[in-house]
Structure formats: structure tokens, C-alpha cells
Design an enzyme around this catalytic site. Structure first.
Site, PDB file in Angstrom:
ATOM      1  N   ARG A  96       0.838  -1.394   0.221  1.00  0.00           N
ATOM      2  CA  ARG A  96       0.206  -0.058  -0.136  1.00  0.00           C
ATOM      3  C   ARG A  96       1.026   1.339   0.113  1.00  0.00           C
ATOM      4  NH1 ARG A  96      -3.048   2.114  -2.647  1.00  0.00           N
ATOM      5  NH2 ARG A  96      -4.374   0.158  -2.569  1.00  0.00           N
ATOM      6  N   LYS A 131       1.708  24.725  -2.606  1.00  0.00           N
ATOM      7  CA  LYS A 131      -0.002  24.022  -1.722  1.00  0.00           C
ATOM      8  C   LYS A 131       0.213  22.516  -2.562  1.00  0.00           C
ATOM      9  CE  LYS A 131      -2.573  27.996  -3.169  1.00  0.00           C
ATOM     10  NZ  LYS A 131      -3.359  28.676  -4.215  1.00  0.00           N
ATOM     11  N   LYS A 163       4.024  39.389  -1.269  1.00  0.00           N
ATOM     12  CA  LYS A 163       2.069  39.384  -1.447  1.00  0.00           C
ATOM     13  C   LYS A 163       1.360  40.395  -0.776  1.00  0.00           C
ATOM     14  CE  LYS A 163       0.102  35.296  -2.752  1.00  0.00           C
ATOM     15  NZ  LYS A 163      -0.237  33.628  -2.413  1.00  0.00           N
ATOM     16  N   GLU A 193       4.075  40.252  -6.025  1.00  0.00           N
ATOM     17  CA  GLU A 193       2.142  40.459  -6.372  1.00  0.00           C
ATOM     18  C   GLU A 193       1.896  41.378  -6.508  1.00  0.00           C
ATOM     19  OE1 GLU A 193      -1.221  37.212  -4.710  1.00  0.00           O
ATOM     20  OE2 GLU A 193      -1.317  38.579  -3.019  1.00  0.00           O
ATOM     21  N   ASP A 214      -1.657  38.261 -10.166  1.00  0.00           N
ATOM     22  CA  ASP A 214      -3.178  37.829  -9.634  1.00  0.00           C
ATOM     23  C   ASP A 214      -3.973  38.154 -10.232  1.00  0.00           C
ATOM     24  OD1 ASP A 214      -3.332  35.990  -7.191  1.00  0.00           O
ATOM     25  OD2 ASP A 214      -4.381  38.033  -6.702  1.00  0.00           O
TER      26      ASP A 214
END
Length: 277
Positions: A96, A131, A163, A193, A214
């Protein structure tokens, strides 16, 4: 054998069998031997074969695993992609974990290859984001490379990405870039950004190395490329997994970051079928 993924494998094995594989220990003889095949149950790009091999090395001795495909090869539905033989207990205990890691890597590689194909012939590169699945970032970003994509920064230490919240906290783009230039090593790129053309012009005046556009429309991206005129790399970002990547690439941006490559991955269906011998 590449051991760079050992920590991921060992953590996965410890999670799956912290006190041993009780089903296998109770039902399978210690002397039983197994032989079988890895089978792609759907078409896709294969990644993680060396990782699967290493799983069985770490579970126990005596397992021989041979893959018939190379990393990055495309497999067709129903194709045998590898063969395994060895002690049945070892094969069953590692099965697995080996499949989970290879299926995830192959799913990411497949999605990346599809995205790269959509922008073929343009100058845009497909890249990932941070992410990723916690604990699996090295695997996720490796799989993006196998699929033909490129990696964005690996972690918060690898680069400066200013950002919206950083801009607000620093008092503006100019202040943020100036502070970064004063404190950061010269080897780190500075990315900013932006959401508007005014912010774009401010980032250019501050001499940002990379500018992230963005959630801009295709039309606005094209205008941003004209304004920038090669003075910085431009990265398109914001729900790119749902956008027309070809249209985005044709605006002239340099990079397209697609978080969905890793945060919404669909594992490629791969099975291991064997018989006792």
C-alpha cells in the site's frame, strides 16, 4: 538506489503498520513467496518507480522489483509496468505504501504533462506552488518535474515572494521591496504579487525580479506584458487550473503557476496483482 525520499517512505510505513502488519503476520506463512505485476489501470505518465522499489528495500530483504517503464513514460490502460518477486510478507506489508506514493506521483506527473502540452509552442513554463500535501512536498515537486513542469520555490527560505498581506504589513510595494533588498542575500530573487496596473508599475519601479499577476483577465495580462516590456519575469497566477492555459500562455507571460497540480491531484490508478509460489 536514490535515498532522498527515505524519510517520506519511513514515515508512511510507520503510519501504516506501527505495530506490524497483523493481517499478513496472522494469515501468511513466513516461508511463502510471491510473484506479481504492477498494472496501470488507466493511461497516464508514470512516476515514482524508484520510490516504490525503495519501499520494499526498507520493509525487508529479498524483494526484487523491476519496472518495464522509465520515469516520465506514458503507460496505457491495462499495461504491465513492473514485476515483483520475493517474500510474500514483505511484499504485502509494503504494497500500500509503494502504491500510494507511486499513484500520487504519477497523478501529478500526468496532470503536469497535460498542462505542459496545452502551452506547447509558447514561451510560457508551467510551474507548481507550495500548495502541496504536508510531508510530501519533495515527492509532489519531483513529480511535477517528471511531468515536464518546473518548480517554484521549494519553501519559504528559497525566495522572497511579497504578497498582498506582506505589502499591507510593510506599508506598500516600494517599502517592502526596499526592505527585502536591504536584508536579503543577493542570491535570492524578489517577487511581488500585483492585482492592478498601478501596482505593476510600482513593482517595476522598485526593480522587482519577478512579478506575479494575480487573478488578472487574459486581456489584462496581455496589457501587463506590454507595460513590463521585458523588465521583469511575469508569472500568471490565480485559479489557473480552471483557466484556458493556452490563452494565458499566448499573452506572453513567462510562467504560469498551477496550484491544482498538487493540491487537487487525482492519483493514477495502479494495482499490484500477485500469486503465491
Amino acid at each position: 538506489m536514490d535515498r532522498s525520499f527515505d524519510s517520506i517512505i519511513l514515515n508512511s510505513l510507520a503510519e501504516d503498520a506501527p505495530g506490524g502488519d497483523m493481517t499478513t503476520l496472522c494469515t501468511v506463512s513466513e516461508s511463502a513467496a510471491a510473484h506479481g505485476y504492477f498494472i496501470a489501470k488507466e493511461a497516464g505518465i508514470i512516476a515514482g518507480t524508484d520510490i516504490a522499489k525503495r519501499v520494499f528495500d526498507l520493509v525487508g530483504d529479498g524483494v526484487e522489483t523491476v519496472f518495464f517503464v522509465k520515469e516520465g513514460d506514458k503507460a496505457e490502460k491495462g499495461q504491465r509496468i513492473g514485476e515483483i518477486s520475493g517474500p510474500a510478507r514483505t511484499v504485502l506489508t509494503g504494497e500500500r505504501t509503494a502504491l500510494n506514493l507511486m499513484q500520487r506521483a504519477s497523478g501529478i506527473a500526468t496532470a503536469t504533462a497535460e498542462a505542459v502540452g496545452r502551452v506547447s509552442g509558447t514561451n510560457a513554463k508551467i510551474c507548481d506552488t507550495r500548495k502541496t500535501m504536508p510531508g510530501l512536498r519533495a515527492l509532489d515537486k519531483y513529480a511535477v518535474r517528471i511531468g515536464g513542469g518546473t518548480n517554484h520555490r521549494f519553501n519559504l527560505s528559497d525566495g522572497i515572494l511579497i504578497k498582498d498581506n506582506h505589502i499591507a504589513a510593510a506599508g506598500g510595494i516600494t517599502a517592502a521591496v526596499s526592505a527585502a533588498r536591504a536584508r536579503a542575500p543577493h542570491t535570492l530573487k524578489i517577487e511581488v504579487e500585483v492585482e492592478t496596473f498601478d501596482q505593476l508599475r510600482e513593482a517595476l519601479d522598485a526593480k522587482a525580479d519577478i512579478i506575479m499577476l494575480d487573478n488578472m483577465s487574459v486581456e489584462d495580462m496581455r496589457t501587463a506584458v506590454g507595460i513590463t516590456a521585458g523588465r521583469a519575469l511575469l508569472e500568471a497566477s490565480g485559479n489557473m487550473g480552471e483557466r484556458d492555459l493556452r490563452a494565458v500562455a499566448e499573452t506572453g507571460v513567462d510562467l504560469i503557476s498551477v496550484g491544482a497540480l498538487t493540491h487537487s491531484v487525482k492519483a493514477l490508478d495502479i494495482s499490484l496483482k500477485f500469486t503465491l509460489s
